[in-house]
Design a protein around this motif. Structure first.
Motif, short mmCIF file in Angstrom:
data_model
loop_
_atom_site.label_atom_id
_atom_site.label_comp_id
_atom_site.label_asym_id
_atom_site.label_seq_id
_atom_site.Cartn_x
_atom_site.Cartn_y
_atom_site.Cartn_z
N PHE A 86 61.48 88.71 9.88
CA PHE A 86 60.71 89.68 9.11
C PHE A 86 60.62 89.29 7.64
CE2 PHE A 86 60.19 93.54 6.55
CZ PHE A 86 58.94 93.94 7.04
N ASP A 87 61.63 88.57 7.13
CA ASP A 87 61.59 88.16 5.73
C ASP A 87 60.35 87.31 5.44
OD1 ASP A 87 63.91 89.50 5.22
OD2 ASP A 87 65.21 87.74 5.35
N LEU A 88 60.02 86.42 6.38
CA LEU A 88 58.83 85.59 6.20
C LEU A 88 57.56 86.43 6.38
CD1 LEU A 88 58.44 82.65 5.45
CD2 LEU A 88 58.18 82.09 7.87
N VAL A 89 57.58 87.36 7.33
CA VAL A 89 56.45 88.27 7.50
C VAL A 89 56.21 89.03 6.19
CG1 VAL A 89 55.58 90.32 8.72
CG2 VAL A 89 56.81 88.55 9.98
N LEU A 90 57.30 89.48 5.58
CA LEU A 90 57.19 90.24 4.33
C LEU A 90 56.61 89.39 3.20
CD1 LEU A 90 57.67 92.92 2.91
CD2 LEU A 90 60.03 92.21 2.48
N THR A 91 56.97 88.12 3.17
CA THR A 91 56.38 87.22 2.17
C THR A 91 54.87 87.16 2.34
OG1 THR A 91 58.37 85.86 2.01
CG2 THR A 91 56.29 84.83 1.34
N GLY A 92 54.41 87.02 3.58
CA GLY A 92 52.98 87.00 3.85
C GLY A 92 52.31 88.31 3.47
N ILE A 93 52.99 89.43 3.74
CA ILE A 93 52.44 90.74 3.40
C ILE A 93 52.28 90.88 1.89
CG2 ILE A 93 52.98 93.21 3.36
CD1 ILE A 93 54.27 92.84 6.13
N LYS A 94 53.28 90.45 1.14
CA LYS A 94 53.21 90.55 -0.32
C LYS A 94 52.09 89.69 -0.89
CE LYS A 94 58.07 91.73 -1.14
NZ LYS A 94 59.35 91.27 -1.75
N ALA A 95 51.90 88.52 -0.29
CA ALA A 95 50.80 87.66 -0.74
C ALA A 95 49.46 88.31 -0.43
CB ALA A 95 50.91 86.29 -0.07
N MET A 96 49.34 88.91 0.76
CA MET A 96 48.10 89.60 1.12
C MET A 96 47.86 90.81 0.22
SD MET A 96 48.36 89.50 5.27
CE MET A 96 47.84 88.07 6.23
N LYS A 97 48.93 91.50 -0.14
CA LYS A 97 48.79 92.66 -1.03
C LYS A 97 48.23 92.21 -2.38
CE LYS A 97 51.39 96.62 -2.86
NZ LYS A 97 51.02 96.52 -4.29
N LYS A 98 48.72 91.08 -2.88
CA LYS A 98 48.21 90.55 -4.15
C LYS A 98 46.75 90.15 -4.02
CE LYS A 98 49.38 87.34 -7.86
NZ LYS A 98 50.38 86.38 -8.37
N MET A 99 46.38 89.56 -2.88
CA MET A 99 44.99 89.14 -2.66
C MET A 99 44.05 90.34 -2.60
SD MET A 99 45.84 86.34 0.26
CE MET A 99 44.18 86.13 0.86
N SER A 100 44.52 91.43 -2.03
CA SER A 100 43.67 92.60 -1.84
C SER A 100 43.73 93.56 -3.02
CB SER A 100 44.08 93.36 -0.58
OG SER A 100 45.41 93.88 -0.72
N ASP A 101 44.81 93.43 -3.83
CA ASP A 101 45.07 94.38 -4.91
C ASP A 101 45.16 95.81 -4.36
OD1 ASP A 101 45.65 95.02 -7.53
OD2 ASP A 101 43.57 95.40 -8.07
N ALA A 134 50.25 87.54 8.98
CA ALA A 134 51.04 87.52 7.75
C ALA A 134 52.15 86.48 7.84
CB ALA A 134 51.64 88.90 7.49
N TYR A 135 52.77 86.38 9.01
CA TYR A 135 53.84 85.40 9.23
C TYR A 135 53.31 83.97 9.09
CZ TYR A 135 57.15 82.59 11.98
OH TYR A 135 58.02 81.62 12.40
N MET A 136 52.17 83.69 9.72
CA MET A 136 51.59 82.36 9.66
C MET A 136 51.14 82.00 8.24
SD MET A 136 51.83 80.93 12.58
CE MET A 136 51.94 81.23 14.36
N PHE A 137 50.63 82.97 7.53
CA PHE A 137 50.22 82.74 6.14
C PHE A 137 51.43 82.38 5.29
CE2 PHE A 137 48.39 84.79 2.07
CZ PHE A 137 47.85 83.58 1.66
N LYS A 179 54.23 81.01 6.32
CA LYS A 179 54.69 79.66 6.68
C LYS A 179 53.87 78.61 5.95
CE LYS A 179 56.22 78.36 10.68
NZ LYS A 179 56.34 78.04 12.12
N ALA A 180 52.57 78.83 5.89
CA ALA A 180 51.71 77.88 5.19
C ALA A 180 52.03 77.85 3.69
CB ALA A 180 50.24 78.22 5.41
N LEU A 181 52.23 79.02 3.11
CA LEU A 181 52.53 79.10 1.67
C LEU A 181 53.84 78.41 1.32
CD1 LEU A 181 51.57 82.83 1.00
CD2 LEU A 181 50.43 80.85 -0.02
N THR A 182 54.86 78.60 2.16
CA THR A 182 56.21 78.14 1.81
C THR A 182 56.54 76.74 2.32
OG1 THR A 182 57.11 79.28 3.77
CG2 THR A 182 57.11 80.49 1.68
N THR A 183 55.88 76.30 3.41
CA THR A 183 56.22 74.99 3.99
C THR A 183 55.02 74.06 4.08
OG1 THR A 183 55.76 75.60 6.31
CG2 THR A 183 57.95 76.15 5.43
#
Length: 423
Positions: A169-184, A256-259, A261-265
């Motif tokens: 879930f920690d990685l899912v949450l990273t993707g969610i936070k990035a999506m939140k920033k993208m969507s504002d 969100a999880y896949m996003f 993974k792409a961002l971090t690795t």
């Protein structure tokens, strides 16, 4: 316009996850109706896991990456899930999984535009089954109230999103936070079916220090995972075409999880967690399979079939695509392979009971649509809004006469679309 359906989630939910290592993969070069990408490799080329092998550039930018390291054996036509012949890149797996050095991005310091471009170039697509390019939802957005993370999994048998949420879930949450920033977006709502209280509690505990991100339980009804149903459940608002009309963006939890993974690795979608379940597979479970693995290899990893006469589909039993051979391959958006015993169904004449209309989540009248199609009355089909059918399978499920209503409406929808294309 929704109903409870026995989910059979217990078959795979607590089973160990299997990691598949196939001898070869055949990666489909397909996106929607488009089948002519720019092909970047040829037979004999050496590739790594994450090497870009093709890219669509016409309507949307959609890159496709190798899921394994090894040698390209062929670029050839093979049967696709759509039951069409489609070009595939066939790669022998050297089983080393040597990774391509793809770029990474820190979402905390990146601009919104940089995140959108990164998502596009990483080839992140909707992982709930649709496979639509995820970046498109975030281009030129404004006035977003809610980013909704769909972890409902309302289709029977499927538990892959749950497993992703449980395991990382920690990685899912990273993707969610990035999506939140993208969507504002002002807030994030993570929707999980109420039948998973342990997961809801676990996610809620991890969110206790997060501002404007909330986990919400939703009813155990079908089709709660459909965007329109979910948006209305959470906001009590309805829209015409897109959730953005009511200030919402909806993305799947695994997306969100896949996003992330792409961002971090730097790793694009090279493998999928997919549920293999049903009453005709020996060991229902979740499998991590490289994109391009054959359905046959995935099912064999789960012990194979329990009988010879089976129905196999990519996705769940309600909206999944039935395949005619298990030589068809896994794509990035696939979240399940459902394997069921073939059962003879005895149809009787339509009772005109209206159950299909009463339960249609799109508010359609399936019986009238089928009648109009028999008469080849395209004007009538237009008035009946046949194009709004989402092919959810609800009308077939509730029909007391055991009529394949969904398939009949699907034919009407295709006939109408073809008539419009001819004009």
């Amino acid at each position: 316009m929704r109903t409870h359906i026995n989910g059979h989630k217990e078959l795979s939910e607590h089973a160990d996850i299997i990691t598949l290592v196939p001898e070869k993969v055949a990666i489909p070069l397909y996106f929607g109706t488009e089948m002519n990408p720019q092909i970047l490799v040829q037979p004999g080329d050496e590739v790594k896991a994450g090497t870009k092998i093709a890219q669509f550039n016409s309507r949307f930018v959609v890159p496709i990456y190798s899921s394994v390291s090894g040698k390209v054996e062929a670029v050839e036509d093979r049967l696709h899930q759509s039951l069409k012949k489609v070009k595939h890149v066939v790669i022998s797996n050297d089983k080393k999984y040597t990774k391509e050095e793809n770029p990474v991005l820190d979402y905390k310091t990146a601009t919104r535009e940089e995140l959108v471009d990164f998502m596009m170039n990483a080839g992140i697509v909707g992982c709930g089954g649709a496979g639509f390019p995820a970046y498109v939802k975030y281009k030129d957005v404004k006035d977003v109230e809610n980013l909704i993370i769909n972890a409902v999994e309302c289709e029977p048998y499927i538990t892959s999103d749950y497993k992703v949420m449980e395991n990382d879930f920690d990685l899912v949450l990273t993707g969610i936070k990035a999506m939140k920033k993208m969507s504002d977006a002002k807030k994030v709502l993570i929707a999980i079916k109420k039948t998973h209280p342990e997961l809801i509690q676990s996610v809620s505990e991890k969110l206790k220090n997060e501002k404007d991100i909330e986990c919400i339980s939703v009813p155990d009804v079908y089709p709660m995972g459909w965007e329109r149903t979910l948006v209305y459940q959470l906001t009590k608002k309805r829209y015409d075409k897109l959730p953005l009309e009511v200030g919402c963006i909806v993305n799947n939890a695994t997306t969100a999880y896949m996003f992330a993974k792409a961002l971090t690795t730097g790793e694009p979608i090279v493998s999928r967690m997919l549920t293999v379940s049903g009453d005709a597979v020996k060991k229902p479970c979740n499998v991590i399979a490289p994109v391009g693995s054959s359905a046959h290899d995935v099912i064999e990893a789960c012990g194979g079939y329990t009988t010879d006469d089976v129905v196999v589909c990519f996705g769940g039993p309600m909206m999944g695509t039935t395949i005619t051979t298990d030589d068809v391959c896994v794509e990035r958006q696939n979240n399940a392979i459902t394997v069921l015993k073939k059962v003879a169904i005895d149809e009787v004449a339509c009772l005109r009971c209206g159950s299909c209309s009463d339960h249609c989540p799109s508010g359609l009248q399936p019986v009238r649509i089928v009648q109009a199609n028999k008469l080849k009355d395209m004007a009538r089909l237009e008035k009946l809004n046949v194009s709004k059918c989402i092919e959810c399978g609800m009308c077939t499920y509730v029909c007391p006469s055991k009529i394949a209503v969904t398939e009949n409406v699907r034919r009407a929808k295709r006939a109408y679309q073809m008539s419009k294309a001819k004009k």
